[in-house]
Design an enzyme around this catalytic site. Structure first.
Site, PDB file in Angstrom:
ATOM      1  CE1 TYR A 170      -3.779   2.550   0.915  1.00 13.67           C
ATOM      2  CE2 TYR A 170      -2.153   3.311   2.570  1.00 13.67           C
ATOM      3  CZ  TYR A 170      -3.433   3.495   1.718  1.00 13.67           C
ATOM      4  OH  TYR A 170      -4.159   4.625   1.815  1.00 13.67           O
ATOM      5  CE  LYS A 174      -3.453   5.261  -1.300  1.00 13.79           C
ATOM      6  NZ  LYS A 174      -4.563   5.635  -2.214  1.00 13.79           N
ATOM      7  CB  THR A 205     -13.379   6.136   5.958  1.00 11.88           C
ATOM      8  OG1 THR A 205     -12.194   5.701   5.786  1.00 11.88           O
ATOM      9  CG2 THR A 205     -13.262   7.830   5.709  1.00 11.88           C
TER      10      THR A 205
END
Ligand SMILES: NC(=O)c1ccc[n+]([C@@H]2O[C@H](COP(=O)([O-])OP(=O)(O)OC[C@H]3O[C@@H](n4cnc5c(N)ncnc54)[C@H](O)[C@@H]3O)[C@@H](O)[C@H]2O)c1
Length: 272
Positions: A170, A174, A205
């Site tokens: 990840y 990014k 979130t």
């Protein structure tokens, strides 16, 4: 009196936490909402419409070029294309380094290429990186692969550096988003179009909450390191995105905006 037609703004990942918050602050736009699952898109569009928004939707898997082409055509059909906000993504919770690479980086590259074709003066693309993208140092060995994620050998080149850890993939993906931003600013600029990205810190979130459940100690440490002493909200992100797509930001392109309560400075200090 003549009325100006609303600009069309596409929200990719529009059923997710940050995508939903972005839609909520964009009542002045015609919204095209898209996400992976048809039922999520339908639900999100119904909710927005019931609240008085001008919204339509279409499902799209951003890793599929055909789907993204259909999304682009559907968006252009709405008229007065203003740009897109690309919030779709998965975290390391996906536990599959290929999935993380494909969704977070290859998908972003596919979207940039598809919408470059229709970008015109004043169109704007907002990409999503992360504070974690800023923690990966420059290195020609993997940067070339991150800059060309659709090339056949790119995944295996990057995979060598991530030790089969989806959280680490990840972070690399990014960083790749930040590199794609720089790579594309000039060609978009030549059309009078802009491309920017934002790098959120820890945002509450579904993605942020899941990460907090999976790594409570790490998330606690992150909060303690944050100069502003709290996690972010989706609204913290949405307000900055609203500014970035507006005419007020007309001279900003190729830039990444950190929206992280200041944590990146602390993370980098800790690492050095
Ligand atoms: N929440 C955080 O703490 C945080 C921190 C830094 C960066 N970000 C980035 O912000 C962006 C938005 O994150 P969020 O917190 O709203 O996440 P979220 O999980 O709430 O929303 C992401 C959305 O992307 C959609 N999606 C996943 N794969 C897809 C695919 N193949 N095609 C189309 N849609 C797909 C999901 O269905 C979901 O609705 C992501 O790029 C994320 O990496 C989030």
């Amino acid at each position: 009196m003549a009325t100006t037609k609303k600009k069309t703004m596409v929200i990719i990942g529009g059923a997710g936490g940050i995508g939903t918050a972005c839609a909520q602050v964009l009542k002045d736009y015609k919204l095209v909402l898209t996400d992976y699952a048809t039922q999520d898109v339908t639900k999100a569009v119904e909710k927005l419409t019931s609240e008085g928004f001008d919204a339509v939707g279409i499902a799209c898997d951003i890793t599929k070029k055909d789907d993204v082409a259909k999304l682009m055509e559907f968006s252009i059909k709405q008229g007065n294309f203003g740009g897109l906000i690309h919030t779709a993504g998965v975290s390391g919770s996906a536990q599959n380094i290929k999935k993380v690479f494909d969704i977070d980086l290859v998908g972003t590259d596919i979207i940039i290429d598809a919408f470059y074709k229709v970008a015109t003066k004043d169109s704007v693309l907002v990409l999503f990186s992360s504070i974690m993208g800023h923690t990966i140092p420059a290195n020609p060995e993997y940067d070339d692969a991150l800059l060309n994620p659709q090339a056949e050998s790119s995944f295996s080149t990057v995979a060598k550096f991530v030790n089969d850890d989806a959280d680490i993939m990840y972070n690399f993906a990014k960083r790749g988003v930040l590199l794609l931003l720089k790579k594309n600013a000039f060609r978009f600029g030549q059309k009078g179009a802009r491309i920017v990205s934002v790098s959120p810190g820890v945002i509450m979130t579904p993605m942020g909450i899941k990460a907090a459940e999976e790594h409570p100690e790490r998330m606690n440490m992150m909060k303690q390191l944050t100069p502003l002493g709290r996690n972010g909200t989706p609204e913290d992100i949405a307000e900055v995105v609203k500014f970035l797509i507006s005419h007020k930001a007309q001279f900003i392109t190729g830039s990444d905006i950190l929206i992280d309560g200041g944590i990146v400075t602390q993370l980098l200090k800790k690492a050095s």
